[in-house]
Motif scaffolding. Structure first.
Motif, PDB file in Angstrom:
ATOM      1  N   TYR A   1       0.829  -1.212   0.000  1.00  0.00           N
ATOM      2  CA  TYR A   1       0.000   0.000   0.000  1.00  0.00           C
ATOM      3  C   TYR A   1       0.867   1.267   0.000  1.00  0.00           C
ATOM      4  O   TYR A   1       0.560   2.254  -0.651  1.00  0.00           O
ATOM      5  N   ILE A   2       1.977   1.183   0.723  1.00  0.00           N
ATOM      6  CA  ILE A   2       2.849   2.347   0.830  1.00  0.00           C
ATOM      7  C   ILE A   2       3.577   2.625  -0.474  1.00  0.00           C
ATOM      8  O   ILE A   2       3.760   3.777  -0.875  1.00  0.00           O
ATOM      9  N   ILE A   3       4.002   1.584  -1.189  1.00  0.00           N
ATOM     10  CA  ILE A   3       4.885   1.779  -2.359  1.00  0.00           C
ATOM     11  C   ILE A   3       4.129   1.894  -3.659  1.00  0.00           C
ATOM     12  O   ILE A   3       4.733   1.946  -4.728  1.00  0.00           O
ATOM     13  N   THR A   4       2.773   1.916  -3.615  1.00  0.00           N
ATOM     14  CA  THR A   4       2.023   2.065  -4.864  1.00  0.00           C
ATOM     15  C   THR A   4       2.332   3.419  -5.477  1.00  0.00           C
ATOM     16  O   THR A   4       2.780   4.355  -4.813  1.00  0.00           O
ATOM     17  N   ASP A   5       1.996   3.598  -6.759  1.00  0.00           N
ATOM     18  CA  ASP A   5       2.348   4.811  -7.499  1.00  0.00           C
ATOM     19  C   ASP A   5       1.273   5.897  -7.393  1.00  0.00           C
ATOM     20  O   ASP A   5       1.254   6.842  -8.173  1.00  0.00           O
ATOM     21  N   GLN A   6       0.363   5.777  -6.451  1.00  0.00           N
ATOM     22  CA  GLN A   6      -0.695   6.786  -6.303  1.00  0.00           C
ATOM     23  C   GLN A   6      -0.260   7.948  -5.435  1.00  0.00           C
ATOM     24  O   GLN A   6      -1.053   8.784  -5.066  1.00  0.00           O
ATOM     25  N   LYS A   7       1.020   7.990  -5.144  1.00  0.00           N
ATOM     26  CA  LYS A   7       1.590   9.051  -4.322  1.00  0.00           C
ATOM     27  C   LYS A   7       0.813   9.142  -3.011  1.00  0.00           C
ATOM     28  O   LYS A   7       0.578   8.128  -2.379  1.00  0.00           O
ATOM     29  N   SER A   8       0.444  10.362  -2.592  1.00  0.00           N
ATOM     30  CA  SER A   8      -0.159  10.521  -1.256  1.00  0.00           C
ATOM     31  C   SER A   8      -1.682  10.495  -1.261  1.00  0.00           C
ATOM     32  O   SER A   8      -2.290  10.616  -0.223  1.00  0.00           O
ATOM     33  N   HIS A   9      -2.326  10.348  -2.442  1.00  0.00           N
ATOM     34  CA  HIS A   9      -3.786  10.391  -2.506  1.00  0.00           C
ATOM     35  C   HIS A   9      -4.350   8.991  -2.650  1.00  0.00           C
ATOM     36  O   HIS A   9      -3.775   8.134  -3.326  1.00  0.00           O
ATOM     37  N   THR A  10      -5.501   8.743  -2.008  1.00  0.00           N
ATOM     38  CA  THR A  10      -6.170   7.446  -2.077  1.00  0.00           C
ATOM     39  C   THR A  10      -7.648   7.676  -1.826  1.00  0.00           C
ATOM     40  O   THR A  10      -8.131   8.810  -1.885  1.00  0.00           O
TER      41      THR A  10
ATOM     42  N   LEU B   1      -3.536  17.267   6.495  1.00  0.00           N
ATOM     43  CA  LEU B   1      -4.914  17.524   6.059  1.00  0.00           C
ATOM     44  C   LEU B   1      -5.152  19.006   5.820  1.00  0.00           C
ATOM     45  O   LEU B   1      -5.772  19.409   4.821  1.00  0.00           O
ATOM     46  N   ARG B   2      -4.685  19.836   6.745  1.00  0.00           N
ATOM     47  CA  ARG B   2      -4.887  21.272   6.619  1.00  0.00           C
ATOM     48  C   ARG B   2      -4.155  21.829   5.385  1.00  0.00           C
ATOM     49  O   ARG B   2      -4.655  22.720   4.697  1.00  0.00           O
ATOM     50  N   PHE B   3      -2.963  21.282   5.102  1.00  0.00           N
ATOM     51  CA  PHE B   3      -2.188  21.761   3.951  1.00  0.00           C
ATOM     52  C   PHE B   3      -2.874  21.427   2.638  1.00  0.00           C
ATOM     53  O   PHE B   3      -2.946  22.250   1.719  1.00  0.00           O
ATOM     54  N   HIS B   4      -3.410  20.193   2.530  1.00  0.00           N
ATOM     55  CA  HIS B   4      -3.998  19.758   1.258  1.00  0.00           C
ATOM     56  C   HIS B   4      -5.423  20.256   1.073  1.00  0.00           C
ATOM     57  O   HIS B   4      -5.818  20.570  -0.044  1.00  0.00           O
ATOM     58  N   PHE B   5      -6.216  20.310   2.152  1.00  0.00           N
ATOM     59  CA  PHE B   5      -7.627  20.668   2.010  1.00  0.00           C
ATOM     60  C   PHE B   5      -7.935  22.082   2.482  1.00  0.00           C
ATOM     61  O   PHE B   5      -8.970  22.645   2.131  1.00  0.00           O
ATOM     62  N   GLY B   6      -7.045  22.676   3.310  1.00  0.00           N
ATOM     63  CA  GLY B   6      -7.283  24.018   3.826  1.00  0.00           C
ATOM     64  C   GLY B   6      -8.215  23.999   5.031  1.00  0.00           C
ATOM     65  O   GLY B   6      -8.661  22.960   5.501  1.00  0.00           O
ATOM     66  N   GLU B   7      -8.517  25.198   5.544  1.00  0.00           N
ATOM     67  CA  GLU B   7      -9.444  25.308   6.675  1.00  0.00           C
ATOM     68  C   GLU B   7     -10.876  25.123   6.188  1.00  0.00           C
ATOM     69  O   GLU B   7     -11.187  25.460   5.037  1.00  0.00           O
ATOM     70  N   PRO B   8     -11.765  24.556   7.006  1.00  0.00           N
ATOM     71  CA  PRO B   8     -11.614  24.198   8.430  1.00  0.00           C
ATOM     72  C   PRO B   8     -11.298  22.717   8.625  1.00  0.00           C
ATOM     73  O   PRO B   8     -11.701  22.134   9.634  1.00  0.00           O
TER      74      PRO B   8
ATOM     75  N   ARG C   1     -12.158  15.709   9.806  1.00  0.00           N
ATOM     76  CA  ARG C   1     -13.067  16.389   8.872  1.00  0.00           C
ATOM     77  C   ARG C   1     -12.358  16.565   7.530  1.00  0.00           C
ATOM     78  O   ARG C   1     -11.263  17.151   7.462  1.00  0.00           O
ATOM     79  N   ILE C   2     -12.965  16.054   6.434  1.00  0.00           N
ATOM     80  CA  ILE C   2     -12.426  16.191   5.074  1.00  0.00           C
ATOM     81  C   ILE C   2     -13.565  16.597   4.153  1.00  0.00           C
ATOM     82  O   ILE C   2     -14.740  16.350   4.464  1.00  0.00           O
TER      83      ILE C   2
ATOM     84  N   LEU D   1      -9.079  10.758   0.003  1.00  0.00           N
ATOM     85  CA  LEU D   1      -8.415  10.930   1.282  1.00  0.00           C
ATOM     86  C   LEU D   1      -6.907  10.807   1.068  1.00  0.00           C
ATOM     87  O   LEU D   1      -6.456  10.249   0.062  1.00  0.00           O
ATOM     88  N   LEU D   2      -6.137  11.371   2.008  1.00  0.00           N
ATOM     89  CA  LEU D   2      -4.689  11.220   1.971  1.00  0.00           C
ATOM     90  C   LEU D   2      -4.303   9.868   2.561  1.00  0.00           C
ATOM     91  O   LEU D   2      -4.984   9.319   3.420  1.00  0.00           O
ATOM     92  N   LYS D   3      -3.179   9.338   2.112  1.00  0.00           N
ATOM     93  CA  LYS D   3      -2.664   8.096   2.665  1.00  0.00           C
ATOM     94  C   LYS D   3      -2.171   8.302   4.101  1.00  0.00           C
ATOM     95  O   LYS D   3      -1.761   9.391   4.481  1.00  0.00           O
ATOM     96  N   LEU D   4      -2.193   7.206   4.839  1.00  0.00           N
ATOM     97  CA  LEU D   4      -1.621   7.170   6.184  1.00  0.00           C
ATOM     98  C   LEU D   4      -2.216   8.240   7.107  1.00  0.00           C
ATOM     99  O   LEU D   4      -1.516   8.935   7.829  1.00  0.00           O
ATOM    100  N   VAL D   5      -3.559   8.359   7.071  1.00  0.00           N
ATOM    101  CA  VAL D   5      -4.259   9.273   7.964  1.00  0.00           C
ATOM    102  C   VAL D   5      -4.883   8.514   9.139  1.00  0.00           C
ATOM    103  O   VAL D   5      -4.728   8.888  10.297  1.00  0.00           O
ATOM    104  N   LEU D   6      -5.584   7.402   8.851  1.00  0.00           N
ATOM    105  CA  LEU D   6      -6.301   6.687   9.897  1.00  0.00           C
ATOM    106  C   LEU D   6      -5.384   5.806  10.740  1.00  0.00           C
ATOM    107  O   LEU D   6      -5.587   5.658  11.954  1.00  0.00           O
TER     108      LEU D   6
END
Length: 597
Positions: free
Chosen positions: A435-444, A562-569, A587-588, A483-488
């Motif tokens: 899951y970590i080395i897939t080519d989808q970078k940080s998005h899933t 999360l805040r960097f990619h999606f912004g506030e709030p 919250r996403i 969602l971003l990878k490695l959040v949950l």
């Protein structure tokens, strides 16, 4: 409040207010000062006129009362009248009564000749028997003061003034008649001599008093009743709806005369004094509005002139403020519109026609925005490159392909050696690395992130056996939310290590998700040891604190990604109770993986 409004208002409003303040304030102050001074002068003159009317009325009334008291004294000393009526204890004959009545009629006639317009002369003994001449209007029960006989007795021959009402309103003067008993060395009360006057005749003594500005003269007795006055409607009414102490000492004030005048008639100025020889009060009253009636025309002229100045000043200030702030207003409107649309690439098509300081300010602002836009774009690209480099570096450190192939070989060896638990554990670990080395970078998607989380939970269950109970309840329509990878996984790891692991008997973890409006809210709950209030407050304050070392705090790292990619709030919200539970909310935005929301 005014200061706050000026600071928050537009430049045009502030310039307009300043101009109006410096123009209108002096004009208004001068106008108000002039009107107030003129009102004070009118009021002072009116009060002086009322004082004069009071003294004039007081003099006329005292003359009238002195004349009436003297007439009563003259009757008291007339033995031809008093002796046959009061100085005999034997019943009088009819002829004696007629003779006495004739003498009283003659006395009444002489009083009228001398200007004392009496309606009745009465002589009463202590038994209440009355011999009278005139209209026969007085009866004891009609007297306003029920104790008038006792009051007459206490005055020992001095005049007592009272009032009564019997088919008309009257005032009267009464004097006690006494006889000196030489053998007993004392005076014996024989009776009372009374002279009654119609209230209109009594009040007519004020007809020559100059009453300007609608003033009225009122006479009130000790009970607060109006017994006489220049206004016939007021006679018989109580002066005030409230308690009014009478008689009133000399002075001027604003008396409550609501019993005589309507409550909405306005303020009334009064001057008052005690009438000597009685318990009556003399009041001269005038409406304040009528008193100021003379100044209304002058006041209207002042107000009209002030209004013209204010309107002219406003128009002049508005024109000047408009010419000064029009370029700024245009610039502000364009800036707001562009910033709302997120467009920082604007530049004026042509230079403004007026090249003044404000126009130069606008041109400088345009150049500054262009430079800021270019700098912003460069910084954004640099940050993206930095984030991608950090993520790639994290994956490259563990030699992913080599590790994955090696783990697969070890898993096959465990299968050959008939060790299924080890094989399953290595399989789950291999899924984590894949899951970590897939080519989808940080998005899933939320579905893939939950699948990765299931592999991690499987490894933890092998470690904790039956001490771990993790349940996931996510509606199917939300599984394709981006969602971003490695959040949950870091959040569940925190729940296990810092919650379940630190509280005896705790094992439950719940992961749920729901849609709230345009957002998705993921809830990670555990029944672990919870977080101390001080530590919880420290974590909350550190979420958006740039100085916090994010490499050592998983919650802060996830929140900032999360805040960097999606912004506030968007980001994390934490709630916890010591020795009870901890809840982490993610919250996403509800953005589907296929690009629709």
């Amino acid at each position: 409040m005014m200061k706050k409004w000026m600071i928050g208002g537009s430049v045009r409003s502030q310039i307009l207010i300043l101009l109006l303040v410096f123009i209108i304030t002096p004009t208004t102050i001068i106008s108000v000062f002039t009107i107030n001074k003129f009102s004070e002068m009118i009021e002072r003159n009116g009060m002086d006129m009322m004082e004069t009317a009071l003294e004039h009325s007081k003099e006329n009334i005292m003359n009238f009362m002195d004349g009436a008291a003297d007439a009563a004294l003259m009757i008291m000393t007339n033995t031809a009248i008093i002796d046959p009526i009061l100085k005999t204890d034997a019943p009088r004959s009819v002829q004696q009564n007629i003779t006495a009545a004739n003498m009283l009629e003659k006395q009444l006639y002489e009083l009228k000749i001398h200007g004392v317009r009496a309606k009745e002369i009465a002589i009463m003994n202590e038994a209440g028997d009355k011999t009278y001449a005139g209209s026969n209007t007085f009866h004891t029960r009609f007297a306003a003061d029920a104790d008038w006989w006792e009051a007459v007795d206490r005055l020992d021959g001095k005049p007592y003034w009272g009032s009564y009402e019997h088919n008309g309103k009257y005032v009267f003067v009464a004097r006690k008649v006494q006889q000196f008993i030489k053998s007993e060395d004392r005076f014996r009360t024989l009776g009372v001599v009374l002279i009654g006057f119609a209230e209109r005749d009594f009040s007519s003594v004020n007809s020559a008093v100059n009453l300007a500005n609608g003033a009225e003269i009122l006479i009130g007795d000790a009970n607060g009743l109006t017994i006489s006055g220049t206004d016939p409607v007021a006679v018989g009414k109580r002066l005030s709806g409230k308690t009014l102490r009478l008689p009133l000492a000399k002075g001027s004030s604003q008396l409550d005369l609501s019993g005589v005048y309507e409550p909405g008639a306005g303020t009334r100025l009064t001057v008052h004094d005690v009438i000597p020889g009685s318990d009556w009060s003399l009041i001269v009253s005038s409406s304040f509005q009528e008193l100021l009636g003379e100044q209304r025309s002058i006041k209207n002229i002042i107000v009209f002139s002030t209004g013209l100045c204010v309107v002219g000043a406003f128009l002049l200030a508005a024109l000047l403020a408009h010419r000064m702030t029009l370029p700024l207003k245009r610039l502000s409107k364009e800036v707001k519109q562009r910033i709302t649309n997120g467009d920082f690439t604007f530049w004026p098509l042509q230079a403004p026609a007026r090249q003044d300081e404000i126009a130069g300010l606008g041109q400088g602002f345009y150049r500054l925005v262009a430079d800021l836009n270019e700098t912003k774009n460069r910084m954004h690209q640099t940050e993206l490159m930095k984030r991608e480099a950090e993520f790639d570096a994290m994956r490259s450190k563990i030699k992913p392909h080599f590790l994955y192939n090696a783990l697969e070989s070890v898993r096959m060896l465990a299968v050959v050696n008939k060790d299924p638990d080890t094989a399953e554990m290595i399989k789950a670990l291999g899924h984590l690395f894949r899951y970590i080395i897939t080519d989808q970078k940080s998005h899933t998607t939320l579905e893939d992130e939950l699948a990765y989380l299931q592999s991690y939970i499987q490894l933890q269950k092998i470690r904790y056996e039956d001490r771990l109970d993790v349940r996931i309840d996510v509606p199917e329509p939300l599984l394709n939310v981006g969602l971003l990878k490695l959040v949950l996984q870091p959040l569940v790891e925190n729940a296990i290590e810092h919650g379940i692991n630190l509280r005896r008997g705790a094992k439950r973890i719940r992961i749920t998700a729901s849609q709230t409006g345009e957002d998705v809210l993921i809830h990670i709950w555990d029944e672990g040891a919870g977080i101390a209030p001080e530590r919880l407050a420290e974590i909350k304050s550190s979420l958006d604190d740039p100085s916090t070392d994010k490499d050592h705090i998983g919650l802060i790292n996830v929140h900032r990604r999360l805040r960097f990619h999606f912004g506030e709030p968007y980001g994390l919200t934490i709630d916890s109770e010591r020795d009870s539970h901890t809840s982490v909310y993610v919250r996403i935005p509800c953005r589907r993986h296929n690009g629709h929301s």
